[in-house]
Design a protein around this motif. Structure first.
Motif, short mmCIF file in Angstrom:
data_model
loop_
_atom_site.label_atom_id
_atom_site.label_comp_id
_atom_site.label_asym_id
_atom_site.label_seq_id
_atom_site.Cartn_x
_atom_site.Cartn_y
_atom_site.Cartn_z
N ALA A 61 0.82 -1.22 0.00
CA ALA A 61 0.00 0.00 0.00
C ALA A 61 0.85 1.27 0.00
N MET A 62 2.17 1.12 -0.15
CA MET A 62 3.04 2.30 -0.18
C MET A 62 2.66 3.17 -1.38
N ARG A 63 2.76 4.48 -1.20
CA ARG A 63 2.47 5.42 -2.29
C ARG A 63 3.75 6.18 -2.62
N THR A 64 4.16 6.07 -3.87
CA THR A 64 5.34 6.76 -4.35
C THR A 64 4.94 7.59 -5.56
N VAL A 65 5.43 8.83 -5.61
CA VAL A 65 5.14 9.73 -6.72
C VAL A 65 6.47 10.06 -7.39
N VAL A 66 6.55 9.80 -8.70
CA VAL A 66 7.77 10.06 -9.46
C VAL A 66 7.55 11.30 -10.33
N LEU A 67 8.35 12.31 -10.05
CA LEU A 67 8.26 13.59 -10.74
C LEU A 67 9.48 13.81 -11.63
N GLU A 68 9.38 14.81 -12.49
CA GLU A 68 10.46 15.12 -13.43
C GLU A 68 11.00 16.52 -13.20
N ALA A 69 12.32 16.59 -12.99
CA ALA A 69 13.02 17.87 -13.04
C ALA A 69 13.57 17.98 -14.46
N PRO A 70 13.45 19.12 -15.10
CA PRO A 70 13.86 19.20 -16.50
C PRO A 70 15.35 18.93 -16.75
N ASP A 71 16.20 19.30 -15.78
CA ASP A 71 17.64 19.16 -16.01
C ASP A 71 18.39 19.19 -14.68
N GLU A 72 19.70 19.11 -14.76
CA GLU A 72 20.54 19.10 -13.55
C GLU A 72 20.37 20.37 -12.72
N ALA A 73 20.28 21.51 -13.37
CA ALA A 73 20.14 22.77 -12.63
C ALA A 73 18.86 22.77 -11.79
N ALA A 74 17.76 22.32 -12.36
CA ALA A 74 16.49 22.28 -11.63
C ALA A 74 16.56 21.30 -10.46
N LEU A 75 17.21 20.17 -10.66
CA LEU A 75 17.37 19.19 -9.58
C LEU A 75 18.21 19.78 -8.45
N THR A 76 19.26 20.49 -8.81
CA THR A 76 20.15 21.11 -7.82
C THR A 76 19.42 22.20 -7.03
N VAL A 77 18.63 23.01 -7.70
CA VAL A 77 17.85 24.06 -7.02
C VAL A 77 16.84 23.42 -6.07
N LEU A 78 16.18 22.35 -6.50
CA LEU A 78 15.24 21.66 -5.63
C LEU A 78 15.94 21.11 -4.40
N ALA A 79 17.09 20.47 -4.59
CA ALA A 79 17.84 19.92 -3.46
C ALA A 79 18.20 21.02 -2.46
N GLU A 80 18.59 22.18 -2.94
CA GLU A 80 18.94 23.29 -2.06
C GLU A 80 17.70 23.81 -1.33
N THR A 81 16.59 23.90 -2.03
CA THR A 81 15.33 24.34 -1.40
C THR A 81 14.93 23.38 -0.29
N LEU A 82 15.00 22.09 -0.57
CA LEU A 82 14.64 21.09 0.44
C LEU A 82 15.56 21.20 1.65
N LYS A 83 16.84 21.41 1.39
CA LYS A 83 17.81 21.55 2.48
C LYS A 83 17.48 22.78 3.33
N GLN A 84 17.17 23.89 2.69
CA GLN A 84 16.84 25.13 3.41
C GLN A 84 15.61 24.97 4.30
#
Length: 124
Positions: A61-84
């Motif tokens: 019953a686990m729920r996993t959502v797979v999303l798309e970051a357009p590129d490395e820059a977007a993934l890096t910005v997201l990681a920094e936002t999550l960290k903040q």
């Protein structure tokens, strides 16, 4: 009747964010492997958190959502936002190329993290 605490556990979701540019240029199996690595890294790093344990107890019953970051820059910005915002996550970096490919959050109640992910679309 649901078991006590089942409603809270059912609300848990694990978000995975893959780079879309890689999803369109790498073999499918390689992309899926990146997501698997990131999810396992997040489960391992945050295995002691009660939400991670409750999520794993859900089994099928686990729920996993797979999303798309357009590129490395977007993934890096997201990681920094999550960290903040002190949101537990792991970035998977493919070696030896040293290429960030994916990130996975530990399981969270959806309402605690969705605001940081709403600009990302489901991976197709």
């Amino acid at each position: 009747m649901a078991a006590p605490g089942a409603a809270g556990a059912a609300a848990l979701v694990q978000y995975v964010v893959l780079r879309g540019d890689l999803a369109r240029s790498w073999p499918l199996g390689a992309v899926v492997a990146q997501a698997c690595h990131a999810v396992l890294a997040a489960a391992h790093a945050h295995g002691g958190h009660p939400d991670t344990g409750a999520y794993l107890e859900l089994g099928g019953a686990m729920r996993t959502v797979v999303l798309e970051a357009p590129d490395e820059a977007a993934l890096t910005v997201l990681a920094e936002t999550l960290k903040q915002h002190s949101i537990d996550h792991e970035v998977w970096t493919e070696q030896p190329e040293n290429v960030p490919t994916c990130l996975a959050l530990r399981p969270y109640p959806k309402d605690q993290v969705q605001q940081h992910l709403k600009k990302f679309k489901l991976l197709k």
